[in-house]
Write a protein that holds these residues in place. Structure first.
Motif, PDB file in Angstrom:
ATOM      1  N   ALA B 141       0.611  -1.237   0.074  1.00  0.00           N
ATOM      2  CA  ALA B 141       0.140   0.036   0.251  1.00  0.00           C
ATOM      3  C   ALA B 141       1.046   1.240   0.028  1.00  0.00           C
ATOM      4  O   ALA B 141       1.903   1.314   0.801  1.00  0.00           O
ATOM      5  CB  ALA B 141      -0.876   0.254   1.188  1.00  0.00           C
ATOM      6  N   ILE B 142       0.685   2.156  -0.788  1.00  0.00           N
ATOM      7  CA  ILE B 142       1.467   3.372  -1.052  1.00  0.00           C
ATOM      8  C   ILE B 142       0.647   4.275  -0.095  1.00  0.00           C
ATOM      9  O   ILE B 142      -0.544   4.515  -0.475  1.00  0.00           O
ATOM     10  CB  ILE B 142       1.506   3.682  -2.421  1.00  0.00           C
ATOM     11  N   PRO B 143       1.429   4.910   0.710  1.00  0.00           N
ATOM     12  CA  PRO B 143       0.566   6.051   1.684  1.00  0.00           C
ATOM     13  C   PRO B 143       0.106   7.205   0.658  1.00  0.00           C
ATOM     14  O   PRO B 143       0.634   7.335  -0.294  1.00  0.00           O
ATOM     15  CB  PRO B 143       1.515   6.568   2.788  1.00  0.00           C
ATOM     16  N   GLN B 144      -0.966   7.866   1.431  1.00  0.00           N
ATOM     17  CA  GLN B 144      -1.509   9.031   0.587  1.00  0.00           C
ATOM     18  C   GLN B 144      -0.568  10.133   0.860  1.00  0.00           C
ATOM     19  O   GLN B 144       0.304  10.004   1.699  1.00  0.00           O
ATOM     20  CB  GLN B 144      -2.883   9.467   1.524  1.00  0.00           C
ATOM     21  N   ASN B 145      -0.629  11.027  -0.014  1.00  0.00           N
ATOM     22  CA  ASN B 145       0.230  12.376  -0.075  1.00  0.00           C
ATOM     23  C   ASN B 145       1.822  11.950  -0.315  1.00  0.00           C
ATOM     24  O   ASN B 145       2.707  12.594  -0.196  1.00  0.00           O
ATOM     25  CB  ASN B 145       0.306  12.906   1.340  1.00  0.00           C
ATOM     26  N   THR B 146       1.743  10.641  -1.196  1.00  0.00           N
ATOM     27  CA  THR B 146       3.225  10.424  -1.494  1.00  0.00           C
ATOM     28  C   THR B 146       3.619  11.054  -2.762  1.00  0.00           C
ATOM     29  O   THR B 146       2.885  11.341  -3.523  1.00  0.00           O
ATOM     30  CB  THR B 146       3.199   8.684  -1.822  1.00  0.00           C
ATOM     31  N   ILE B 147       4.688  11.561  -2.711  1.00  0.00           N
ATOM     32  CA  ILE B 147       5.346  12.480  -3.656  1.00  0.00           C
ATOM     33  C   ILE B 147       6.391  11.775  -4.550  1.00  0.00           C
ATOM     34  O   ILE B 147       6.644  11.923  -5.795  1.00  0.00           O
ATOM     35  CB  ILE B 147       5.925  13.968  -3.251  1.00  0.00           C
ATOM     36  N   GLY B 148       6.915  10.587  -4.134  1.00  0.00           N
ATOM     37  CA  GLY B 148       7.960   9.844  -4.950  1.00  0.00           C
ATOM     38  C   GLY B 148       7.802   8.509  -4.461  1.00  0.00           C
ATOM     39  O   GLY B 148       7.804   8.376  -3.097  1.00  0.00           O
ATOM     40  N   VAL B 149       7.786   7.805  -5.460  1.00  0.00           N
ATOM     41  CA  VAL B 149       8.142   6.145  -4.898  1.00  0.00           C
ATOM     42  C   VAL B 149       9.518   5.721  -5.671  1.00  0.00           C
ATOM     43  O   VAL B 149       9.575   6.066  -6.958  1.00  0.00           O
ATOM     44  CB  VAL B 149       6.808   5.506  -5.472  1.00  0.00           C
TER      45      VAL B 149
END
Lengths: 249, 262
Positions: B141-149
């Protein structure tokens, strides 16, 4: 009975046989390791009683099947790119284990089964020097050397896993075809010393379509010629019966 | 007359060949697609005279014998599981496997399927899913407000959330491999299922011994080579034509036989 009809008949049956062999060659033009065959015929001489004006027994020749000759010449090596496809350049056969004993093949399309054994497309185990060949996913990239050595490099360390068994026979043409690209024999195989294998390739069949098609036309025309000969023999006989049967009034 | 039926087995085989080639060409641009090849085998033989049979009591043997073939059949249609080229896409959720292994996804019915197609997206819940919405296993799960992965070669997924300067690890991609990849059952949609022929799945971390590595921002193209396929198509078409010639020749011979009695 007039012999000419029977002689024609023997040729017509032989033509059917020749046609069947050609059809099988063409049907197997894309079968890896397939070796083309040719029907060979021989003269069968019998003696018949002399016709009017002749003395002594007269020879008459029928056509008879002598054999189906196998051309064991090399087929083209076709690149497939598959890791476990191996072509034999030159003489030799791979040995595979079947429920009824060892069989031999030149079809080098192998893959792994669920236990990692090297198998043919029928799931028969391919034999190495020490029996079945097992390759685990940990072995990484597999390479097969021209002499049949199967090896891999893991973390920079090369290790030899097995060696493909390639055998030869004193008389390759008497190997019995079993279908499914397999041969059986009672001959004792000897391990080839001068093996030349190519990984990532398959030996195509050595059927040459142009030659097969011209043979086919030849057989067909010869058959038609014999058929018209039979026809004229039949007409001759019919006329003879008609003429001789006319009672003088 | 056997030639008729022999030639028809040849035509059927070449038809299968063309179908396999057509499917390869149709999937030339399918991510992670593996080229297939049809393999043929000869049918059973009728032994009129077995090769090597004795021809006299003096110990002479027939060098050839008479074995009549019955044609050809398709022995297998196998996948060539070589690596496809990697194509740069720049999409952070596109991942390519360089080397062996498959991604595991959960199907709608709860069972596992496997794929090499790494064009993933996010679900409304922020989960990493395939284009069909199937969740990648184990779930990431990618957290909300993620700006870069970023996804590294070992499959570790790191996300940088807005307002934070350090990336946090949010998951780990896993790869699955099989003793025999060729035995997997392709079900379409770039998915494969485990079969008794493939052996049991073995999960592992990308980059460990025997497993491939992950390339973020890349997709694995199909390993179909168009030149090879077109050449194979021409060969198959010619072989088909030749078999049909045999059918017409056999037909003419039978016609000649039928004319005899007229």
């Amino acid at each position: 009975m007039d012999n000419s009809l029977l002689v024609s008949l023997s040729h017509q049956l032989a033509s059917y046989r020749a046609m069947d062999v050609i059809a099988n060659n063409i049907a197997n033009a894309s079968t890896p390791g397939f070796k083309r065959e040719a029907a060979k015929f021989e003269e069968y001489v019998t003696m018949m009683r002399p016709a009017e004006g002749q003395t002594g027994l007269q020879a008459v020749s029928f056509v008879k099947d002598a054999g189906v000759m196998r051309d064991t010449g090399q087929g083209n090596i076709e690149q497939t790119g598959a890791t476990y496809d191996v072509a034999i350049a030159g003489p030799g056969y791979f040995a595979v284990q079947t429920p009824t004993g060892l069989r031999y093949t030149r079809d080098g399309h192998f893959s792994l089964d669920n236990n990692g054994n090297l198998v043919t497309s029928q799931g028969l185990q391919v034999q190495g020097d020490g029996g079945a060949i097992t390759i685990t996913p940990n072995d990484g990239e597999i390479s097969i050397a021209p002499d049949g050595t199967i090896s891999s490099v893991v973390n920079g360390i090369g290790n030899q896993l097995a060696k493909l068994k390639v055998v030869e026979f004193p008389s390759p043409s008497t190997l019995v075809k079993q279908g499914a690209n397999l041969y059986s024999t009672t001959q004792t195989p000897t391990t080839s010393t001068n093996v030349n294998l190519r990984q990532g390739a398959l030996e195509a069949s050595n059927v040459q379509p142009v030659i097969e098609i011209s043979h086919m036309i030849e057989v067909m025309r010869a058959y038609e010629a014999t058929a018209s000969l039979s026809k004229s023999q039949e007409d001759l006989m019919r006329q003879a019966i008609d003429k001789l049967g006319q009672m003088p009034s | 007359m056997r030639a008729l039926s022999i030639a028809s087995t040849g035509m059927l085989a070449q038809q299968t060949n063309v179908e396999v080639i057509a499917n390869n060409l149709a999937n030339m641009n399918t991510t992670g697609f593996k080229q297939q090849r049809a393999e043929f085998a000869d049918l059973l033989y009728q032994n009129i005279q077995t090769p090597g049979s004795q021809t006299s009591d003096q110990g002479t043997y027939a060098p050839n014998g008479i074995q009549l073939g019955a044609g050809v059949r398709t022995a297998s249609v196998y996948r060539v599981t070589t690596q496809g080229d990697l194509k740069s896409t720049g999409n952070p959720y596109d991942v390519a496997i360089q080397g062996a292994g498959f991604f595991r996804v959960q199907q709608a019915d709860g069972t596992d399927a496997y794929t090499r197609s790494g064009n993933f997206s996010l679900s409304p819940q922020g989960q990493l899913v395939t284009q069909d919405g199937l969740v990648i296993q184990p779930g990431i799960a990618i957290p909300q407000n993620t700006i870069g992965v970023t996804i590294n070669a070992q499959g570790q997924v790191n996300a940088t959330v807005a307002g934070s300067t350090t990336a946090q690890t949010v998951g780990q991609l896993e790869l699955t491999r099989f003793p025999n990849e060729g035995g997997l059952n392709a079900i379409g949609n770039n998915l494969y299922l485990e079969t008794p022929g493939s052996g049991s799945p073995q999960a592992g971390v990308p980059g460990s011994t025997g497993y491939g590595t992950i390339q973020q921002g890349f997709l694995e193209t199909s390993n179909v080579n168009s030149v090879d396929e077109i050449t194979a198509l021409i060969t198959a078409q010619r072989a088909y034509e030749m078999n049909s010639k045999v059918v017409s020749a056999a037909d003419q011979m039978l016609q000649a036989a039928a004319r005899l009695g007229s």
